[in-house]
Motif scaffolding. Structure first.
Motif, short mmCIF file in Angstrom:
data_model
loop_
_atom_site.label_atom_id
_atom_site.label_comp_id
_atom_site.label_asym_id
_atom_site.label_seq_id
_atom_site.Cartn_x
_atom_site.Cartn_y
_atom_site.Cartn_z
N ALA A 1 0.84 -1.20 0.00
CA ALA A 1 0.00 0.00 0.00
C ALA A 1 0.88 1.24 0.00
O ALA A 1 2.00 1.22 0.50
CB ALA A 1 -0.92 0.00 1.21
N PHE A 2 0.33 2.32 -0.55
CA PHE A 2 1.02 3.61 -0.56
C PHE A 2 -0.01 4.72 -0.62
O PHE A 2 -1.16 4.50 -1.00
CB PHE A 2 2.01 3.71 -1.73
N THR A 3 0.41 5.91 -0.23
CA THR A 3 -0.47 7.08 -0.20
C THR A 3 -0.23 7.92 -1.45
O THR A 3 0.91 8.15 -1.84
CB THR A 3 -0.22 7.92 1.06
N VAL A 4 -1.32 8.40 -2.03
CA VAL A 4 -1.26 9.28 -3.20
C VAL A 4 -1.67 10.68 -2.75
O VAL A 4 -2.73 10.85 -2.15
CB VAL A 4 -2.21 8.79 -4.32
N PRO A 5 -0.83 11.68 -3.01
CA PRO A 5 -1.19 13.06 -2.64
C PRO A 5 -2.46 13.52 -3.37
O PRO A 5 -2.81 12.98 -4.43
CB PRO A 5 0.01 13.89 -3.11
N PRO A 6 -3.14 14.53 -2.82
CA PRO A 6 -4.40 15.00 -3.41
C PRO A 6 -4.21 15.87 -4.65
O PRO A 6 -4.56 17.04 -4.68
CB PRO A 6 -5.03 15.79 -2.27
N SER A 7 -3.64 15.27 -5.69
CA SER A 7 -3.36 16.02 -6.91
C SER A 7 -3.43 15.08 -8.11
O SER A 7 -2.88 13.98 -8.07
CB SER A 7 -1.95 16.63 -6.81
N VAL A 8 -4.07 15.52 -9.19
CA VAL A 8 -4.12 14.68 -10.40
C VAL A 8 -2.73 14.49 -11.00
O VAL A 8 -2.50 13.53 -11.71
CB VAL A 8 -5.11 15.23 -11.45
N GLU A 9 -1.81 15.37 -10.67
CA GLU A 9 -0.43 15.22 -11.16
C GLU A 9 0.25 14.00 -10.54
O GLU A 9 1.24 13.50 -11.06
CB GLU A 9 0.39 16.48 -10.87
N ALA A 10 -0.28 13.49 -9.43
CA ALA A 10 0.30 12.32 -8.77
C ALA A 10 -0.22 11.00 -9.34
O ALA A 10 0.31 9.93 -9.02
CB ALA A 10 0.00 12.38 -7.27
N VAL A 11 -1.22 11.06 -10.20
CA VAL A 11 -1.85 9.85 -10.73
C VAL A 11 -0.91 9.01 -11.60
O VAL A 11 -0.84 7.79 -11.43
CB VAL A 11 -3.17 10.18 -11.46
N PRO A 12 -0.13 9.59 -12.52
CA PRO A 12 0.76 8.75 -13.34
C PRO A 12 1.74 7.93 -12.50
O PRO A 12 1.98 6.75 -12.79
CB PRO A 12 1.49 9.75 -14.23
N ALA A 13 2.29 8.51 -11.46
CA ALA A 13 3.21 7.77 -10.59
C ALA A 13 2.49 6.64 -9.87
O ALA A 13 3.04 5.54 -9.70
CB ALA A 13 3.86 8.71 -9.58
N ALA A 14 1.23 6.87 -9.47
CA ALA A 14 0.44 5.82 -8.81
C ALA A 14 0.19 4.66 -9.78
O ALA A 14 0.31 3.49 -9.40
CB ALA A 14 -0.87 6.40 -8.30
N SER B 1 -10.88 9.56 -7.00
CA SER B 1 -10.69 9.80 -5.58
C SER B 1 -10.12 11.19 -5.30
O SER B 1 -10.70 11.96 -4.54
CB SER B 1 -9.78 8.72 -4.98
N VAL B 2 -9.00 11.52 -5.93
CA VAL B 2 -8.37 12.81 -5.61
C VAL B 2 -9.15 13.99 -6.15
O VAL B 2 -9.16 15.07 -5.56
CB VAL B 2 -6.89 12.86 -6.06
N THR B 3 -9.86 13.79 -7.26
CA THR B 3 -10.65 14.88 -7.83
C THR B 3 -11.88 15.19 -6.98
O THR B 3 -12.18 16.35 -6.73
CB THR B 3 -11.11 14.52 -9.27
N HIS B 4 -12.58 14.16 -6.53
CA HIS B 4 -13.83 14.37 -5.81
C HIS B 4 -13.65 14.64 -4.32
O HIS B 4 -14.54 15.20 -3.69
CB HIS B 4 -14.79 13.20 -6.03
N THR B 5 -12.51 14.25 -3.75
CA THR B 5 -12.31 14.47 -2.32
C THR B 5 -11.36 15.62 -2.01
O THR B 5 -11.37 16.13 -0.90
CB THR B 5 -11.74 13.21 -1.63
N GLN B 6 -10.51 15.98 -2.98
CA GLN B 6 -9.48 16.99 -2.74
C GLN B 6 -8.59 16.59 -1.55
O GLN B 6 -8.08 17.43 -0.83
CB GLN B 6 -10.10 18.38 -2.48
N ALA B 7 -8.44 15.28 -1.35
CA ALA B 7 -7.65 14.75 -0.23
C ALA B 7 -6.81 13.58 -0.73
O ALA B 7 -7.08 13.00 -1.80
CB ALA B 7 -8.58 14.28 0.89
N ALA B 8 -5.81 13.22 0.05
CA ALA B 8 -4.98 12.07 -0.28
C ALA B 8 -5.81 10.80 -0.21
O ALA B 8 -6.85 10.75 0.46
CB ALA B 8 -3.81 11.99 0.70
N THR C 1 -8.70 3.79 -1.13
CA THR C 1 -9.48 4.21 0.04
C THR C 1 -9.36 5.72 0.17
O THR C 1 -8.26 6.28 0.12
CB THR C 1 -8.95 3.52 1.31
N ASP C 2 -10.51 6.38 0.33
CA ASP C 2 -10.51 7.83 0.52
C ASP C 2 -11.49 8.22 1.62
O ASP C 2 -12.14 7.37 2.21
CB ASP C 2 -10.79 8.56 -0.80
N VAL C 3 -11.59 9.52 1.88
CA VAL C 3 -12.35 10.03 3.02
C VAL C 3 -13.83 10.24 2.75
O VAL C 3 -14.59 10.49 3.68
CB VAL C 3 -11.74 11.35 3.54
N ASP C 4 -14.27 10.14 1.51
CA ASP C 4 -15.67 10.38 1.17
C ASP C 4 -16.47 9.08 1.29
O ASP C 4 -16.19 8.12 0.59
CB ASP C 4 -15.76 10.92 -0.25
#
Length: 168
Positions: A11-24, A58-65, A82-85
């Protein structure tokens, strides 16, 4: 390619940014290859696309990691985001000229099975892809899940709502 013994969970955490999606996307594919799964180019591309769609939602709709979990379960690779929404995801009806709203239709078309469920953190959206073990390791057992049940939190039936989709 040798497979590690024991549980394949990662498991790993993805920052709340669409720019982080390619690395994920790349991390998920790399993990699948590292645990010894046979990913041809088409399967690797499907895995990237599905991961990208679910993480982007996830990151678009929650604006969170969000947290991405990857594991091999039987003959399937399971990716969970897994996200906060707590709002469960469902495919939306996109109009022909809409630029968004088709991602979950892609997930539904390409995934072997997928769904969304509420959890203590908010919600978990997941998909599974049927992935054979590596051809070089075909005589061996799939990666062991020994001890995995003890490491994974058990969802409480009374607090977990679930939507599951299966490929036609």
């Amino acid at each position: 390619m040798p497979r590690p013994s024991g549980d394949s969970s990662y498991a790993f955490t993805v920052p709340p940014s669409v720019e982080a999606v390619p690395a994920a996307r790349d991390r998920v594919v790399h993990r699948a290859q590292r645990i010894g799964l046979a990913l041809d180019e088409e399967l690797a591309n499907d895995l990237r696309l599905l991961t990208g769609e679910v993480v982007t939602n996830s990151v678009t709709h929650t604006q969170a990691a969000c947290v991405v979990s990857v594991r091999y379960v039987g003959m399937r690779l399971r990716v969970e985001v897994t996200d906060v929404d707590p709002t469960l995801v469902r495919p939306s009806q996109a109009e022909p000229m809409d630029e968004n709203g088709r991602g979950l239709f892609l997930v539904d078309a390409l995934a072997t099975k997928w769904g969304s469920e509420r959890c203590a953190a908010g919600k978990r959206t997941w998909f599974e892809l049927a992935v054979p073990a590596s051809g070089a390791d075909s005589g061996n057992e799939p990666p062991s899940r020994a001890g995995a049940a003890a490491k994974e939190p058990m969802p409480l039936a009374s607090t977990c709502s679930r939507i599951v989709y299966r490929a036609a």
